[in-house]
Design a protein around this motif. Sequence first.
Motif, PDB file in Angstrom:
ATOM      1  N   VAL A 178       8.798 -14.934   0.926  1.00  0.00           N
ATOM      2  CA  VAL A 178      10.014 -15.640   1.315  1.00  0.00           C
ATOM      3  C   VAL A 178      10.087 -15.743   2.836  1.00  0.00           C
ATOM      4  O   VAL A 178       9.764 -14.791   3.529  1.00  0.00           O
ATOM      5  N   ASP A 179      10.509 -16.885   3.369  1.00  0.00           N
ATOM      6  CA  ASP A 179      10.725 -17.014   4.807  1.00  0.00           C
ATOM      7  C   ASP A 179      12.132 -17.527   5.060  1.00  0.00           C
ATOM      8  O   ASP A 179      12.408 -18.715   4.952  1.00  0.00           O
ATOM      9  N   ASN A 180      13.033 -16.600   5.389  1.00  0.00           N
ATOM     10  CA  ASN A 180      14.373 -16.989   5.799  1.00  0.00           C
ATOM     11  C   ASN A 180      14.278 -17.466   7.251  1.00  0.00           C
ATOM     12  O   ASN A 180      13.932 -16.692   8.137  1.00  0.00           O
ATOM     13  N   THR A 226      16.327 -18.080   9.458  1.00  0.00           N
ATOM     14  CA  THR A 226      17.234 -17.495  10.456  1.00  0.00           C
ATOM     15  C   THR A 226      16.849 -16.047  10.802  1.00  0.00           C
ATOM     16  O   THR A 226      17.494 -15.421  11.633  1.00  0.00           O
ATOM     17  N   VAL A 227      15.824 -15.532  10.163  1.00  0.00           N
ATOM     18  CA  VAL A 227      15.361 -14.173  10.461  1.00  0.00           C
ATOM     19  C   VAL A 227      13.940 -14.258  11.021  1.00  0.00           C
ATOM     20  O   VAL A 227      13.061 -14.865  10.398  1.00  0.00           O
ATOM     21  N   LYS A 228      13.738 -13.689  12.205  1.00  0.00           N
ATOM     22  CA  LYS A 228      12.434 -13.777  12.876  1.00  0.00           C
ATOM     23  C   LYS A 228      11.346 -13.069  12.050  1.00  0.00           C
ATOM     24  O   LYS A 228      11.626 -12.126  11.327  1.00  0.00           O
ATOM     25  N   ASN A 229      10.123 -13.528  12.201  1.00  0.00           N
ATOM     26  CA  ASN A 229       9.032 -13.028  11.354  1.00  0.00           C
ATOM     27  C   ASN A 229       8.077 -12.085  12.081  1.00  0.00           C
ATOM     28  O   ASN A 229       7.643 -12.363  13.203  1.00  0.00           O
ATOM     29  N   LEU A 230       7.716 -11.023  11.387  1.00  0.00           N
ATOM     30  CA  LEU A 230       6.532 -10.235  11.740  1.00  0.00           C
ATOM     31  C   LEU A 230       5.432 -10.785  10.849  1.00  0.00           C
ATOM     32  O   LEU A 230       5.637 -10.957   9.640  1.00  0.00           O
TER      33      LEU A 230
HETATM   34 CA    CA Z   1      11.799 -15.664   8.577  1.00  0.00          CA
END
Ligand code: CA
Length: 369
Positions: A259-261, A263-267
């Motif tokens: 999942v890729d939200n 609005t939330v930064k990714n590691l």
């Molecule tokens: Ca994300």
Amino acid sequence: MLGSKVKQKIFLLISILIAFIAGCSEQPPTGHDGSGTLVLYSLWDTSSVEGVQKIVAMDNAKVILVSEYGTIIKYTDQQGRLELSHLPAATYDISVRKNHPDDNNIILCGSLRTVKVGYDKTVSDTIYTKPFSSFGISINEIYSAGPVNNVFYFFDQFIELYNSSDEIKYLDGMLIARVSGNSEGKGPGADEGDDGDIDGITYYFKFPGNPGEKNYPFNPHEFIVLASDGVDHRTACATSIDLSKSDWEFFNQYSPEDVDNKTVKNLINLRSDRTADFLISLSGDVVVITTGEDSVYTDGFDISTVIDGVEYQTSSSPLKTLDSRIDRSYAICPGKYTGKSFQRREPGLDTNDGLLDWEILSSPTPGYQ
Ligand SMILES: [Ca+2]
Ligand SMILES: [Ca+2]
Ligand SMILES: [Ca+2]
Ligand SMILES: [Ca+2]
């Protein structure tokens, strides 16, 4: 009329009862008040830092005492002395710590295990501290257990970090790793070959950028939450938690389904052979955060780049394998599917002794203590 044998029996029973009641009254009180006294001195041998042997009092040092009655936090006086009276009879684990007076990157800490304070007794002891280098960032909470459920839902895992220093740190290029391999050697997180690096990196994800860059600030005394998936997990499992406001989420770009939200930064994942999300064992694993200066996982991560690491397990029986230069013991974690997490007793409290530093929480606290 009762027979003399019956009378004797009754007398015996009453005597036993009286003895039992008297015995009970000597048990430790159920409240937090008691009659024991503990006198602690905390000292520091400065030779390992300054090169000249000199024993110095640990003045104004934080002292944390843990017993079956809970946690007590006090400070030593100018002479490094702390006297605690009215303590319940119990066995205490004690740790002491303070920042090095001249260098914020060094923490002086020491601990004493199983100090027995008896009823009406006064016990004296001395804690010697040693210097530990500190990056000022620690793994502060781990929620690995999953919520209460019977469908094996545990995708709401998160790791919370805390900046205990007074300065802005930068996350650029830092790595988070699960270390559960190396089972044919000394075990997860041990230094195989004694070459100064910990082995058994299962997978590792990174913050964007490179070490030394300053695009991702981590403010003093701030908590950040790294979610496996930064979404509201209550929609999938009613007893779960909302992680849609997480600061970061682990996003495996090689996974067809992660999942890729937005609005939330990714590691992101650095091992292309791993297509699973960043998930950790529910009830026993090793997690480390490193500076990212050593990103070659095949021969292990250099210990000098490890910022913090935690080994957790549900009981004290399994062998501890994480290198003792990162932590001398391990954290006790809650069981699977309990909805519980484990967290440091104080924000960022890190004496490199997991058994003393961590406690189980009845429910997770993502982003706060
Ligand atoms: Ca994300
Ligand atoms: Ca090694
Ligand atoms: Ca994910
Ligand atoms: Ca927390």
